[in-house]
Design a protein around this motif. Structure first.
Motif, PDB file in Angstrom:
ATOM      1  N   GLN A 245      -0.222  -8.737  -2.975  1.00 29.33           N
ATOM      2  CA  GLN A 245       0.342  -7.464  -2.517  1.00 29.33           C
ATOM      3  C   GLN A 245       1.869  -7.470  -2.632  1.00 29.33           C
ATOM      4  OE1 GLN A 245      -1.408  -7.506   1.424  1.00 29.33           O
ATOM      5  NE2 GLN A 245      -2.946  -5.980   0.858  1.00 29.33           N
ATOM      6  N   GLN A 246       2.469  -8.595  -2.274  1.00 27.76           N
ATOM      7  CA  GLN A 246       3.927  -8.719  -2.392  1.00 27.76           C
ATOM      8  C   GLN A 246       4.364  -8.542  -3.843  1.00 27.76           C
ATOM      9  OE1 GLN A 246       4.870 -12.550  -0.756  1.00 27.76           O
ATOM     10  NE2 GLN A 246       4.566 -11.917   1.370  1.00 27.76           N
ATOM     11  N   ALA A 247       3.620  -9.125  -4.751  1.00 26.13           N
ATOM     12  CA  ALA A 247       3.958  -9.038  -6.182  1.00 26.13           C
ATOM     13  C   ALA A 247       3.898  -7.587  -6.660  1.00 26.13           C
ATOM     14  CB  ALA A 247       3.005  -9.905  -6.994  1.00 26.13           C
ATOM     15  N   LEU A 248       2.919  -6.847  -6.178  1.00 26.91           N
ATOM     16  CA  LEU A 248       2.769  -5.442  -6.575  1.00 26.91           C
ATOM     17  C   LEU A 248       3.955  -4.613  -6.074  1.00 26.91           C
ATOM     18  CD1 LEU A 248       0.826  -3.389  -7.947  1.00 26.91           C
ATOM     19  CD2 LEU A 248      -0.131  -2.970  -5.664  1.00 26.91           C
ATOM     20  N   ILE A 249       4.324  -4.832  -4.815  1.00 27.98           N
ATOM     21  CA  ILE A 249       5.455  -4.084  -4.243  1.00 27.98           C
ATOM     22  C   ILE A 249       6.751  -4.454  -4.948  1.00 27.98           C
ATOM     23  CG2 ILE A 249       6.854  -3.745  -2.162  1.00 27.98           C
ATOM     24  CD1 ILE A 249       4.297  -4.161  -0.504  1.00 27.98           C
ATOM     25  N   ILE A 264       0.186   0.793  -3.012  1.00 28.89           N
ATOM     26  CA  ILE A 264       1.336   0.352  -2.212  1.00 28.89           C
ATOM     27  C   ILE A 264       1.338   1.058  -0.860  1.00 28.89           C
ATOM     28  CG2 ILE A 264       3.860   0.411  -2.077  1.00 28.89           C
ATOM     29  CD1 ILE A 264       3.831  -0.038  -5.149  1.00 28.89           C
ATOM     30  N   LEU A 265       1.017   2.336  -0.857  1.00 28.56           N
ATOM     31  CA  LEU A 265       0.934   3.091   0.399  1.00 28.56           C
ATOM     32  C   LEU A 265      -0.109   2.469   1.315  1.00 28.56           C
ATOM     33  CD1 LEU A 265       1.925   5.553   1.992  1.00 28.56           C
ATOM     34  CD2 LEU A 265       0.146   6.907   0.860  1.00 28.56           C
ATOM     35  N   ALA A 266      -1.245   2.079   0.751  1.00 30.44           N
ATOM     36  CA  ALA A 266      -2.313   1.450   1.537  1.00 30.44           C
ATOM     37  C   ALA A 266      -1.851   0.107   2.105  1.00 30.44           C
ATOM     38  CB  ALA A 266      -3.558   1.255   0.675  1.00 30.44           C
ATOM     39  N   ILE A 267      -1.115  -0.674   1.313  1.00 31.18           N
ATOM     40  CA  ILE A 267      -0.605  -1.972   1.770  1.00 31.18           C
ATOM     41  C   ILE A 267       0.355  -1.786   2.945  1.00 31.18           C
ATOM     42  CG2 ILE A 267       0.844  -3.952   1.138  1.00 31.18           C
ATOM     43  CD1 ILE A 267      -0.246  -3.559  -1.767  1.00 31.18           C
ATOM     44  N   ILE A 268       1.268  -0.833   2.805  1.00 27.75           N
ATOM     45  CA  ILE A 268       2.251  -0.593   3.864  1.00 27.75           C
ATOM     46  C   ILE A 268       1.563  -0.150   5.151  1.00 27.75           C
ATOM     47  CG2 ILE A 268       4.112   0.995   4.547  1.00 27.75           C
ATOM     48  CD1 ILE A 268       5.202   0.692   1.701  1.00 27.75           C
ATOM     49  N   GLN A 269       0.520   0.645   5.014  1.00 27.90           N
ATOM     50  CA  GLN A 269      -0.216   1.094   6.202  1.00 27.90           C
ATOM     51  C   GLN A 269      -1.060  -0.037   6.797  1.00 27.90           C
ATOM     52  OE1 GLN A 269      -2.226   4.496   4.495  1.00 27.90           O
ATOM     53  NE2 GLN A 269      -0.566   5.890   5.039  1.00 27.90           N
TER      54      GLN A 269
END
Length: 316
Positions: A245-249, A264-269
């Protein structure tokens, strides 16, 4: 803001009077953005603090208009730098009139603000505003330098928003205290209120880019990501996200793209980053509340308290 409705109408009158220019495009562009339905929060703060301190200084409306001119100039320049297309639910001035026009009208508003400062003829006021505009410009440069830097720290982020956003809030409330001829202690309280409120305001603004709706905000969601801006929600998410997830962001920030916006929105949430960021905004709002509670008790200081309370829950 109902308490200062008449005062704000006078401020709008001053703004209209001081937009005169021999170049017809200047007032056209300036009016397009100034009267586009903005919150008028910064001049409103100046007037509310004047009310809290019992000041009816005859220059308060002119100074509130100066604050709005400086704010509008920064918006015009920001939208050019960020290549923004939507603000307050309308096409940005740079999209409608072109980048060159937006930059030059922003310059006009800055210079007109300083002409109005000279008319007020108070060296202390000129010092506060000239220092503030310098710090705001530094904040803009710092933000530009930080663009596409996925390793940005929370401290570095706060330094930027306290410069580019909170500084004008702080100047607005400090200037009200100066007009009221308040003691150094009260002036410091007013400045602290403005800085804390401005910081909370920007943190919430950054949260809403990942939590709000384009209709409510009047701007495109995901603009921060597309512009490579690292804001507090992203910083918080990177602390707890998985390596993948960090790599994607990081990829999205470093390349300024929103192709994987939904993920990314889903990860942040999912990481709870928005809750952590909102808690930080509440800390700043509480700082503002603590400062406002030490001002004279009246409807204006009560409004300042309520403003700090409600700001954290705003949706636009």
């Amino acid at each position: 803001m109902d308490l200062i409705l008449t005062d704000m109408q006078r401020v709008d009158q001053v703004i209209g009077e001081r937009l005169d220019s021999e170049a017809p495009l200047v007032p056209e562009v300036a009016r397009y953005i100034i009267f586009a339905g903005g919150k008028r929060l910064r001049p409103g703060l100046l007037l509310l603090v004047c009310g809290a301190l019992g000041s009816l200084h005859p220059q308060r409306h002119t100074l509130a208009a100066v604050i709005e001119f400086i704010h509008t100039a920064t918006l015009l320049h920001d939208d050019v730098v960020d290549e923004s297309t939507l603000r307050r639910g309308r096409t940005t001035a740079n999209q409608r009139f072109g980048n060159a026009t937006s930059v030059l009208v922003g310059d006009f508003l800055h210079s007109r603000a300083f002409q109005m400062m000279v008319d007020i003829n108070d060296m202390r006021i000129m010092q506060v505003l000239s220092d503030a505009t310098n710090v705001i410009a530094e904040g803009e440069v710092l933000q530009l330098m930080n663009t596409h830097d996925a390793s940005l720290s929370e401290a570095a982020y706060l330094r930027v928003i306290r410069s580019k956003t909170a500084k004008l809030f702080e100047a607005s409330t400090r200037l009200a205290a100066i007009l009221a001829q308040a003691s150094p202690q009260v002036e410091a309280l007013c400045a602290d209120y403005g800085q804390a409120l401005g910081t909370a305001f920007q943190v919430i603004d950054d949260i809403l880019d990942y939590e709000g709706s384009a209709q409510e905000l009047g701007k495109n969601l995901g603009d921060d990501l597309r512009e490579g801006k690292v804001t507090l929600p992203v910083i918080c998410a990177l602390k707890t996200a998985s390596p993948a997830q960090q790599a994607l962001i990081r990829h999205a920030i470093e390349h300024g793209e929103a192709a994987h916006w939904d993920q990314i929105l889903a990860i942040i949430q999912e990481t709870g980053a928005l809750d952590v960021a909102r808690a930080s905004a509440r800390v700043e709002a509480q700082r503002a509340i603590d400062a406002a509670r030490q001002l004279p008790q009246n409807p204006y200081s009560a409004a300042l308290l309520q403003l700090a309370v409600e700001l954290v829950n705003r949706r636009s």
